[in-house]
Design a protein around this motif. Structure first.
Motif, short mmCIF file in Angstrom:
data_model
loop_
_atom_site.label_atom_id
_atom_site.label_comp_id
_atom_site.label_asym_id
_atom_site.label_seq_id
_atom_site.Cartn_x
_atom_site.Cartn_y
_atom_site.Cartn_z
N ASP A 3 0.86 -1.41 0.04
CA ASP A 3 0.01 -0.36 -0.14
C ASP A 3 0.79 1.39 0.14
OD1 ASP A 3 -2.47 -1.24 0.14
OD2 ASP A 3 -2.19 -1.58 2.43
N GLU A 4 2.15 1.15 -0.29
CA GLU A 4 2.97 2.34 -0.31
C GLU A 4 2.83 3.04 -1.41
OE1 GLU A 4 7.30 1.69 0.01
OE2 GLU A 4 6.96 0.30 1.52
N PRO A 5 2.85 4.51 -1.25
CA PRO A 5 2.69 5.63 -2.51
C PRO A 5 3.60 5.03 -3.68
CG PRO A 5 3.89 6.74 -0.65
CD PRO A 5 3.40 4.99 -0.15
N VAL A 6 3.13 5.27 -4.78
CA VAL A 6 3.89 4.90 -5.92
C VAL A 6 5.09 5.88 -6.21
CG1 VAL A 6 2.15 3.93 -7.08
CG2 VAL A 6 2.30 6.19 -7.41
N LEU A 7 4.88 7.16 -5.50
CA LEU A 7 5.87 8.14 -5.63
C LEU A 7 6.30 8.81 -4.26
CD1 LEU A 7 7.65 9.84 -7.73
CD2 LEU A 7 5.98 11.71 -7.46
N LEU A 8 7.41 8.60 -3.84
CA LEU A 8 8.04 9.12 -2.57
C LEU A 8 8.60 10.49 -2.89
CD1 LEU A 8 9.80 5.81 -1.28
CD2 LEU A 8 7.26 6.61 -0.76
N ALA A 9 8.25 11.55 -1.87
CA ALA A 9 8.91 12.83 -1.72
C ALA A 9 9.56 13.21 -0.58
CB ALA A 9 7.84 13.64 -2.24
N GLY A 10 10.59 13.65 -0.59
CA GLY A 10 11.47 14.13 0.67
C GLY A 10 12.29 15.31 0.47
N ASP A 11 12.23 16.15 1.52
CA ASP A 11 12.92 17.60 1.37
C ASP A 11 14.12 17.37 2.49
OD1 ASP A 11 10.97 18.09 -0.47
OD2 ASP A 11 10.33 19.79 0.72
N ASN A 21 8.33 4.62 -7.01
CA ASN A 21 8.56 3.49 -5.92
C ASN A 21 7.39 2.39 -6.51
OD1 ASN A 21 8.98 2.40 -3.48
ND2 ASN A 21 7.05 3.12 -2.68
N ARG A 22 7.70 1.81 -7.72
CA ARG A 22 7.20 0.57 -7.95
C ARG A 22 8.07 -0.78 -8.28
NH1 ARG A 22 3.70 0.34 -12.56
NH2 ARG A 22 2.49 -0.91 -11.40
N PRO A 23 9.25 -1.02 -7.10
CA PRO A 23 10.06 -1.64 -7.44
C PRO A 23 9.69 -3.02 -8.14
CG PRO A 23 9.73 -1.44 -5.06
CD PRO A 23 8.98 -0.37 -5.93
N HIS A 24 8.59 -3.71 -7.72
CA HIS A 24 8.04 -4.77 -8.06
C HIS A 24 7.99 -4.77 -9.73
CE1 HIS A 24 4.43 -2.58 -7.55
NE2 HIS A 24 3.94 -3.19 -8.54
N ARG A 25 7.94 -3.55 -10.19
CA ARG A 25 7.81 -3.66 -11.60
C ARG A 25 8.83 -2.72 -12.35
NH1 ARG A 25 6.46 -5.33 -14.96
NH2 ARG A 25 4.87 -4.14 -16.23
N ARG A 26 10.09 -2.65 -11.67
CA ARG A 26 11.28 -2.04 -11.91
C ARG A 26 10.91 -0.47 -12.25
NH1 ARG A 26 15.52 -4.91 -15.91
NH2 ARG A 26 13.43 -5.11 -17.27
N ASN A 27 10.01 0.03 -11.30
CA ASN A 27 9.40 1.54 -11.46
C ASN A 27 8.97 1.86 -12.77
OD1 ASN A 27 10.33 1.88 -8.98
ND2 ASN A 27 12.54 2.19 -9.46
N ALA A 28 8.36 0.73 -13.46
CA ALA A 28 7.38 1.01 -14.63
C ALA A 28 6.11 1.91 -14.19
CB ALA A 28 6.87 -0.18 -15.32
N ILE A 29 6.09 2.84 -15.10
CA ILE A 29 5.22 4.03 -14.76
C ILE A 29 3.96 3.80 -15.36
CG2 ILE A 29 4.90 6.51 -14.78
CD1 ILE A 29 8.01 6.70 -15.66
N GLY A 56 14.82 6.15 -8.64
CA GLY A 56 14.10 5.20 -8.54
C GLY A 56 14.25 4.21 -7.40
N ALA A 57 13.23 3.65 -7.03
CA ALA A 57 13.47 2.45 -5.87
C ALA A 57 14.04 1.32 -6.16
CB ALA A 57 12.26 2.72 -5.10
N GLY A 58 14.60 0.28 -5.19
CA GLY A 58 14.65 -0.94 -5.63
C GLY A 58 15.71 -1.17 -6.53
N GLY A 59 17.04 -0.44 -6.72
CA GLY A 59 17.76 -0.61 -7.53
C GLY A 59 17.68 -0.47 -9.14
N ALA A 60 16.42 0.28 -9.54
CA ALA A 60 16.26 0.52 -10.82
C ALA A 60 15.66 1.87 -10.79
CB ALA A 60 15.25 -0.48 -11.57
N PHE A 61 16.01 2.57 -11.97
CA PHE A 61 15.37 4.01 -12.36
C PHE A 61 13.91 3.81 -12.85
CE2 PHE A 61 14.69 7.95 -14.66
CZ PHE A 61 14.97 8.78 -13.65
N SER A 62 13.84 3.22 -13.99
CA SER A 62 12.60 3.02 -14.65
C SER A 62 12.32 2.26 -15.67
CB SER A 62 11.77 4.38 -14.76
OG SER A 62 10.51 4.16 -15.24
#
Length: 274
Positions: A3-11, A21-29, A56-62
């Motif tokens: 249930d994590e958001p598909v996009l993480l933002a931090g300042d 943040n869709r590492p299970h799909r190598r951050n496919a958009i 990108g999360a999980g070791g991939a950009f997209s």
């Protein structure tokens, strides 16, 4: 699936980091992530953000647009979402950095190329994969690639849909720096902090001037530069830079405008004796 958001933002100190943040799909958009990117980039343009990092999360950009997603919208509607995000990223009035690990292919690679600077690890892999999917490039690829690598290399990358490594991408001017895996986080953090410390108005105008340069004559470019400098001199950053130079310290840029002195009422000379 989570249930994590598909996009993480931090300042952090004026730097906003957006993480696909869709590492299970190598951050496919998918449609949800396109919408989240559009919202996040709009916010970044309006908030007090001085630099932006896209990664990108999980070791991939997209791995590009998610062609497996259950999306029944017509192609033109889908393309409007892609185009909105592409334009927002390109026109963002602040410096942007793509931090690339793993794959960056298709629309994912073109989002990275839409950033001002690209930092990649040696294991990063890039491909204009569209032709393998029966498609032509999108997300600005046909506009970006010829400007970055020239027409012939752009055709090679787009028509053959080859996968290239980080060093070849750097040699083609598609990656700015290749940095070891263990150093990339610190490297990008330092880079983004340096950009965020720069004069925001001047950097925004510099970015716009460079983007628009190919469509201008020298005369037009000089006129645009003169207009930009007039705006820069109206900020407090120019005298701050001069003061910092004299005082041998780092400048503190804010982008604030000069305060206009209160206007003085003209003297009434109507009753002055001649």
């Amino acid at each position: 699936m989570t249930d994590e958001p598909v996009l993480l933002a931090g300042d952090t100190q004026g730097v906003r980091t957006l993480t696909l943040n869709r590492p299970h799909r190598r951050n496919a958009i998918d449609a949800e992530l396109w919408a989240a990117l559009r919202h996040a980039l709009t916010e970044a343009a309006n908030d007090d953000v001085r630099a932006l990092v896209l990664t990108g999360a999980g070791g991939a950009f997209s791995s590009g647009a998610d062609i497996r997603a259950d999306d029944t919208r017509d192609p033109l509607t889908k393309m409007r979402d892609l185009n909105d995000v592409t334009l927002l990223l390109h026109e963002l009035p602040l410096p942007t950095v793509a931090k690339v690990t793993g794959v960056a292919v298709g629309a994912g690679w073109n989002l990275a190329l839409g950033c001002d600077l690209v930092v990649a690890t040696p294991g990063a892999r890039f491909s204009q994969i569209f032709a393998r999917r029966g498609l032509s490039p999108d997300c600005g690829g046909t506009w970006l690639l010829p400007k970055l690598v020239g027409l012939q290399q752009a055709k090679r990358l787009a028509l053959l849909a080859e996968t290239i490594d980080a060093e070849e991408a750097r040699s083609l001017h598609l990656v700015t720096w290749v940095v070891p895996d263990e150093r990339i986080d610190a490297y990008v953090t330092d880079l983004a902090a340096r950009l965020a410390a720069g004069p925001p108005v001047a950097l925004a105008q510099t970015k716009a001037l460079l983007h628009e340069s190919s469509g201008r004559s020298l005369r037009e470019a000089l006129a645009a530069e003169a207009s930009a400098q007039a705006v820069n001199f109206a900020t407090t950053d120019v005298p701050e830079a001069y003061a910092a130079f004299v005082e041998k310290r780092e400048p503190h840029f804010t982008g604030d405008r000069h305060r206009q002195p209160p206007s003085k009422a003209p003297k009434d000379t109507s009753c002055v004796k001649q």
